[in-house]
Design a protein around this motif. Structure first.
Motif, PDB file in Angstrom:
ATOM      1  N   ASN A  15       4.500   0.002  10.903  1.00 15.99           N
ATOM      2  CA  ASN A  15       4.581   1.175  10.138  1.00 15.99           C
ATOM      3  C   ASN A  15       4.208   0.878   8.820  1.00 15.99           C
ATOM      4  OD1 ASN A  15       5.094   2.843  12.434  1.00 15.99           O
ATOM      5  ND2 ASN A  15       7.232   2.540  12.315  1.00 15.99           N
ATOM      6  N   VAL A  16       3.300   1.698   8.111  1.00 14.43           N
ATOM      7  CA  VAL A  16       2.914   1.440   6.989  1.00 14.43           C
ATOM      8  C   VAL A  16       3.165   2.526   6.030  1.00 14.43           C
ATOM      9  CG1 VAL A  16       1.298   0.641   5.027  1.00 14.43           C
ATOM     10  CG2 VAL A  16       1.157  -0.296   7.411  1.00 14.43           C
ATOM     11  N   ASN A  17       4.145   2.627   5.043  1.00 15.05           N
ATOM     12  CA  ASN A  17       4.472   3.726   4.089  1.00 15.05           C
ATOM     13  C   ASN A  17       3.871   3.544   2.799  1.00 15.05           C
ATOM     14  OD1 ASN A  17       5.576   5.945   3.105  1.00 15.05           O
ATOM     15  ND2 ASN A  17       7.654   5.351   3.299  1.00 15.05           N
ATOM     16  N   MET A  18       3.000   4.495   2.404  1.00 18.78           N
ATOM     17  CA  MET A  18       2.162   4.395   1.110  1.00 18.78           C
ATOM     18  C   MET A  18       2.645   5.470   0.376  1.00 18.78           C
ATOM     19  SD  MET A  18       0.413   1.514   1.128  1.00 18.78           S
ATOM     20  CE  MET A  18       0.071   0.220   2.067  1.00 18.78           C
ATOM     21  N   ALA A  19       3.733   6.268   0.727  1.00 21.94           N
ATOM     22  CA  ALA A  19       3.949   7.543  -0.231  1.00 21.94           C
ATOM     23  C   ALA A  19       4.110   7.095  -1.588  1.00 21.94           C
ATOM     24  CB  ALA A  19       5.252   8.022   0.558  1.00 21.94           C
ATOM     25  N   ASP A  20       4.899   5.984  -1.951  1.00 24.55           N
ATOM     26  CA  ASP A  20       5.351   5.790  -3.299  1.00 24.55           C
ATOM     27  C   ASP A  20       4.571   4.457  -3.910  1.00 24.55           C
ATOM     28  OD1 ASP A  20       7.471   7.662  -3.255  1.00 24.55           O
ATOM     29  OD2 ASP A  20       8.760   5.978  -2.096  1.00 24.55           O
ATOM     30  N   THR A  21       3.142   4.365  -3.322  1.00 22.65           N
ATOM     31  CA  THR A  21       2.457   3.420  -3.622  1.00 22.65           C
ATOM     32  C   THR A  21       1.348   3.963  -4.766  1.00 22.65           C
ATOM     33  OG1 THR A  21       2.362   2.245  -1.807  1.00 22.65           O
ATOM     34  CG2 THR A  21       0.748   1.478  -3.322  1.00 22.65           C
ATOM     35  N   PHE A  68      -1.319  -4.655 -19.860  1.00 23.44           N
ATOM     36  CA  PHE A  68      -0.474  -3.509 -20.739  1.00 23.44           C
ATOM     37  C   PHE A  68       0.586  -2.863 -19.848  1.00 23.44           C
ATOM     38  CE2 PHE A  68      -0.054   0.502 -23.118  1.00 23.44           C
ATOM     39  CZ  PHE A  68       0.144   0.071 -24.280  1.00 23.44           C
ATOM     40  N   TRP A  69       0.360  -2.715 -18.438  1.00 18.47           N
ATOM     41  CA  TRP A  69       1.227  -2.031 -17.657  1.00 18.47           C
ATOM     42  C   TRP A  69       2.648  -2.956 -17.812  1.00 18.47           C
ATOM     43  CZ3 TRP A  69       1.436   2.268 -15.220  1.00 18.47           C
ATOM     44  CH2 TRP A  69       2.515   2.678 -13.989  1.00 18.47           C
ATOM     45  N   LYS A  70       3.544  -1.783 -18.004  1.00 19.58           N
ATOM     46  CA  LYS A  70       5.018  -2.529 -18.065  1.00 19.58           C
ATOM     47  C   LYS A  70       6.050  -1.997 -16.874  1.00 19.58           C
ATOM     48  CE  LYS A  70       4.034  -4.156 -21.833  1.00 19.58           C
ATOM     49  NZ  LYS A  70       3.318  -5.827 -21.982  1.00 19.58           N
ATOM     50  N   GLY A  71       5.419  -1.137 -16.027  1.00 15.43           N
ATOM     51  CA  GLY A  71       6.308  -0.845 -14.762  1.00 15.43           C
ATOM     52  C   GLY A  71       6.352  -1.622 -13.634  1.00 15.43           C
ATOM     53  N   ASN A  72       6.838  -1.140 -12.384  1.00 13.04           N
ATOM     54  CA  ASN A  72       6.941  -2.221 -11.374  1.00 13.04           C
ATOM     55  C   ASN A  72       5.617  -2.653 -11.003  1.00 13.04           C
ATOM     56  OD1 ASN A  72       9.664  -1.644 -11.413  1.00 13.04           O
ATOM     57  ND2 ASN A  72       9.572   0.218 -10.135  1.00 13.04           N
ATOM     58  N   ASN A  73       5.530  -3.411 -10.016  1.00 13.62           N
ATOM     59  CA  ASN A  73       4.197  -4.163  -9.480  1.00 13.62           C
ATOM     60  C   ASN A  73       3.602  -2.739  -8.867  1.00 13.62           C
ATOM     61  OD1 ASN A  73       2.526  -6.074  -8.782  1.00 13.62           O
ATOM     62  ND2 ASN A  73       3.427  -6.734  -6.992  1.00 13.62           N
ATOM     63  N   VAL A  74       2.306  -2.773  -9.322  1.00 11.75           N
ATOM     64  CA  VAL A  74       1.538  -1.685  -9.226  1.00 11.75           C
ATOM     65  C   VAL A  74      -0.040  -2.172  -8.512  1.00 11.75           C
ATOM     66  CG1 VAL A  74       0.379  -1.553 -11.523  1.00 11.75           C
ATOM     67  CG2 VAL A  74       0.486   0.420 -10.207  1.00 11.75           C
ATOM     68  N   VAL A  75      -0.660  -1.334  -7.672  1.00  8.00           N
ATOM     69  CA  VAL A  75      -1.979  -1.618  -7.455  1.00  8.00           C
ATOM     70  C   VAL A  75      -3.226  -1.383  -8.486  1.00  8.00           C
ATOM     71  CG1 VAL A  75      -3.838  -1.040  -5.887  1.00  8.00           C
ATOM     72  CG2 VAL A  75      -1.512  -1.128  -4.780  1.00  8.00           C
ATOM     73  N   CYS A 104      -7.816   1.649  -0.524  1.00  9.72           N
ATOM     74  CA  CYS A 104      -7.392   0.532  -1.542  1.00  9.72           C
ATOM     75  C   CYS A 104      -5.927   0.144  -1.378  1.00  9.72           C
ATOM     76  CB  CYS A 104      -7.243   1.252  -2.809  1.00  9.72           C
ATOM     77  SG  CYS A 104      -7.322   0.327  -4.268  1.00  9.72           S
ATOM     78  N   ARG A 105      -5.194   1.271  -1.090  1.00 10.11           N
ATOM     79  CA  ARG A 105      -3.484   0.816  -0.778  1.00 10.11           C
ATOM     80  C   ARG A 105      -3.457  -0.023   0.520  1.00 10.11           C
ATOM     81  NH1 ARG A 105      -3.457   6.292  -2.216  1.00 10.11           N
ATOM     82  NH2 ARG A 105      -2.443   6.691  -4.552  1.00 10.11           N
ATOM     83  N   LEU A 106      -4.226   0.430   1.603  1.00  8.53           N
ATOM     84  CA  LEU A 106      -3.994  -0.163   2.678  1.00  8.53           C
ATOM     85  C   LEU A 106      -4.580  -1.857   2.864  1.00  8.53           C
ATOM     86  CD1 LEU A 106      -4.846   3.013   5.077  1.00  8.53           C
ATOM     87  CD2 LEU A 106      -2.614   1.861   4.847  1.00  8.53           C
ATOM     88  N   ASN A 107      -5.399  -1.926   2.009  1.00  6.16           N
ATOM     89  CA  ASN A 107      -5.971  -3.139   2.328  1.00  6.16           C
ATOM     90  C   ASN A 107      -5.608  -4.019   1.006  1.00  6.16           C
ATOM     91  OD1 ASN A 107      -8.165  -3.088   4.376  1.00  6.16           O
ATOM     92  ND2 ASN A 107      -8.614  -1.181   3.173  1.00  6.16           N
ATOM     93  N   THR A 108      -4.451  -3.999   0.208  1.00  8.45           N
ATOM     94  CA  THR A 108      -3.810  -4.842  -0.431  1.00  8.45           C
ATOM     95  C   THR A 108      -2.595  -5.095  -0.016  1.00  8.45           C
ATOM     96  OG1 THR A 108      -3.270  -3.043  -1.949  1.00  8.45           O
ATOM     97  CG2 THR A 108      -5.429  -3.995  -2.417  1.00  8.45           C
TER      98      THR A 108
END
Length: 530
Positions: free
Chosen positions: A255-261, A346-353, A371-375
């Motif tokens: 199962n792949v949950n991308m709700a918070d990606t 420049f991004w300072k938050g959590n790891n992001v796509v 983009c989310r599913l293939n990274t």
């Protein structure tokens, strides 16, 4: 004495009860057995009707006729069901022949010998199913699977795309290894002692190989036909090999949950305010309204048109209640690689796509999910092949007007092409981008930086997902190749410009436009004379 008298008095009553019971049973029997039609009941013969015997015979005859018709109807239904069952059985057998029961070929580790036998039987069956020994009936001329040919040095291929040549050396290592292995196996078979028993025969080498052809049926395997020089001038040796594809094996089920990606779309920009306005319309509809898990980083070079760009960004923020954006301004010459690199770091938050994007790109909400599913951090990066739009004024030149943008985004050979030579639009996690070393900041201006990053990923242990996507478009714009570019960059820019205008056929119509108009003029004159 009194008992005897009581019994004598009870006897008539008992007889009466028995008579009543018998009459009741008879009435019930008559009611149950009286013949009935579909919509009517048959009554007993009356006084002025035929005799009772004739009436009952007529009723029985009609009832028998109804039963006979009912039996005939049932027999017809049974025949139809048998025919349908036979047809379904043939369909089922056909499906089973095409897709064998996985249980028959499943690798049972508790019985290795049986598993190996089942697998070998399956592989042999692939040869029978493939178009090896005999042809198959095809619905159209386009259903045929074409062969491609090869020699020791070159491959001659039909599906070339925009980056491959009709004749070329096999670039991909897997293709080189495949063809080398096939030639070596064929040579080994020709030199096998079993071929002519103990008789002496010539030793074949790679220099005797003339040519080979091969084709792949995706569900069965690859067929190879190789030709070698024979013992005399006009004699040849032919070897046919087949590489069967094994049964499909399940590798993963998750199962792949991308709700918070979250996706951080990074756009480097200099001037081009009108294009940015168009980009923000697409970003608002697809990114903000439909997706909602998105951040925008604009890295702007210089000050010309900067206020207009900022105004567009701020108006979108207010109207869509969108606060997830960053605007970075640099007072220096435009460099796409540097802009993307600065935006990513420049991004300072959590790891992001990170989605590296250009202002002349149109994307859909479905693409953002791709983009989310293939990274995957530390494992996969995504390099989609986008669909590049031809010049609308050429595509729709014969129409009264150019249709709206959304109606132009159609994937057809007349409207555009897969931009398989471009590597600028890419998705990866920020951690992977930082670990790989980012962009080469020594590259200035247009082109080169994306290929350099792509090669870094190819040289790493990360999986590079490269595939055409239906939701990512490069919008046509007139391309200017500046004199300041290096010779290599200028050549790349001009190649891109040439491919961007129209299809081969459309460009041909432009080249022969005068000749076509002359022909039409002659036709009109000819029709007037007649």
């Amino acid at each position: 004495m009194m008992l005897r008298r009581g019994f004598i008095l009870f006897l008539p009553r008992l007889a009466g009860l028995l008579v009543v019971a018998c009459c009741s049973v008879s009435i019930v029997y008559m009611l149950a057995c009286t013949p009935k039609g579909d919509n009517q009941q048959f009554s007993l013969p009356r006084a002025h009707s035929p005799t009772a015997k004739e009436g009952y015979e007529a009723i029985l005859q009609e009832q028998e006729e109804q039963h006979r018709n009912y039996i005939i109807s049932l027999k017809k239904q049974i025949t139809q069901l048998k025919a349908e069952l036979q047809g379904r059985s043939k369909q089922l057998k056909s499906v089973q022949d095409k897709y064998p029961d996985p249980l028959d070929i499943r690798l049972d580790h508790s019985n290795p010998e049986k598993a190996q036998a089942n697998l070998l039987a399956f592989l042999r069956s692939q040869i029978d199913k493939a178009e090896v020994h005999s042809g198959v009936k095809l619905s159209t001329e386009y259903a045929a699977v074409p062969f491609e040919s090869f020699t020791l040095q070159k491959v001659y291929q039909l599906e070339t795309g925009l980056t491959r040549h009709p004749e070329e050396k096999p670039v991909r290592k897997d293709k080189r290894d495949e063809l080398i292995e096939v030639v070596e196996l064929a040579i080994g078979s020709l030199n096998s002692p079993e071929r002519d028993g103990n008789a002496k025969h010539r030793v074949y080498t790679a220099s005797d190989f003339v040519e080979g052809i091969y084709r792949t049926e995706k569900d069965k395997g690859t067929l190879y036909e190789l030709t070698f020089k024979g013992d005399a001038k006009h004699q040849f040796k032919k070897i046919v090999l087949f590489r069967p594809f094994g049964p499909v094996m399940k590798v993963k089920n998750e199962n792949v949950n991308m709700a918070d990606t979250l996706i951080n779309v990074i756009v480097p920009l200099a001037k081009r305010a009108s294009k940015f306005r168009q980009f923000m319309q697409n970003f608002r509809e697809m990114g903000i309204q439909q997706d909602g898990r998105i951040h925008l980083t604009v890295v702007y070079f210089g000050k010309e048109q900067m206020n207009e760009v900022k105004s567009i960004l701020e108006n979108t923020s207010k109207s869509a209640n969108f606060k997830n954006f960053t605007f970075i301004q640099l007072n220096e010459e435009f460099s796409r690689g540097k802009g993307l690199d600065i935006g990513a770091r420049f991004w300072k938050g959590n790891n992001v796509v990170l989605f590296f994007c250009d202002v002349d790109i149109y994307f859909t909400a479905e693409f953002l999910n791709s983009c989310r599913l293939n990274t995957q951090p530390g494992k996969k990066v995504f390099y989609p092949v986008l669909f590049s739009q031809y010049n609308p004024s050429i595509i729709y030149g014969h129409h009264d007007s150019i249709p709206p943008l959304e109606q132009q985004l159609i994937i057809k050979k007349e409207t555009g092409f897969w931009r398989d030579f471009g590597f600028g639009m890419t998705c990866q996690y920020r951690s992977d981008f930082i670990n790989i070393g980012g962009f080469d900041l020594d590259i200035k201006g247009w082109g080169g930086e994306d290929v350099h990053l792509y090669r870094k990923y190819l040289h790493s242990n990360l999986i590079v997902i490269r595939t055409p996507v239906r939701g990512l478009f490069h919008l046509w714009h007139e391309k200017q190749c500046l004199d300041e570019l290096t010779p290599e960059q200028y050549k790349m820019c001009m190649q891109s410009k040439a491919m961007n205008e129209a299809s081969h056929g459309q460009l041909g119509m432009l080249v022969f436009k005068q000749e076509i108009e002359t022909h039409l003029h002659r036709q009109r004159l000819s029709s007037k004379k007649t």
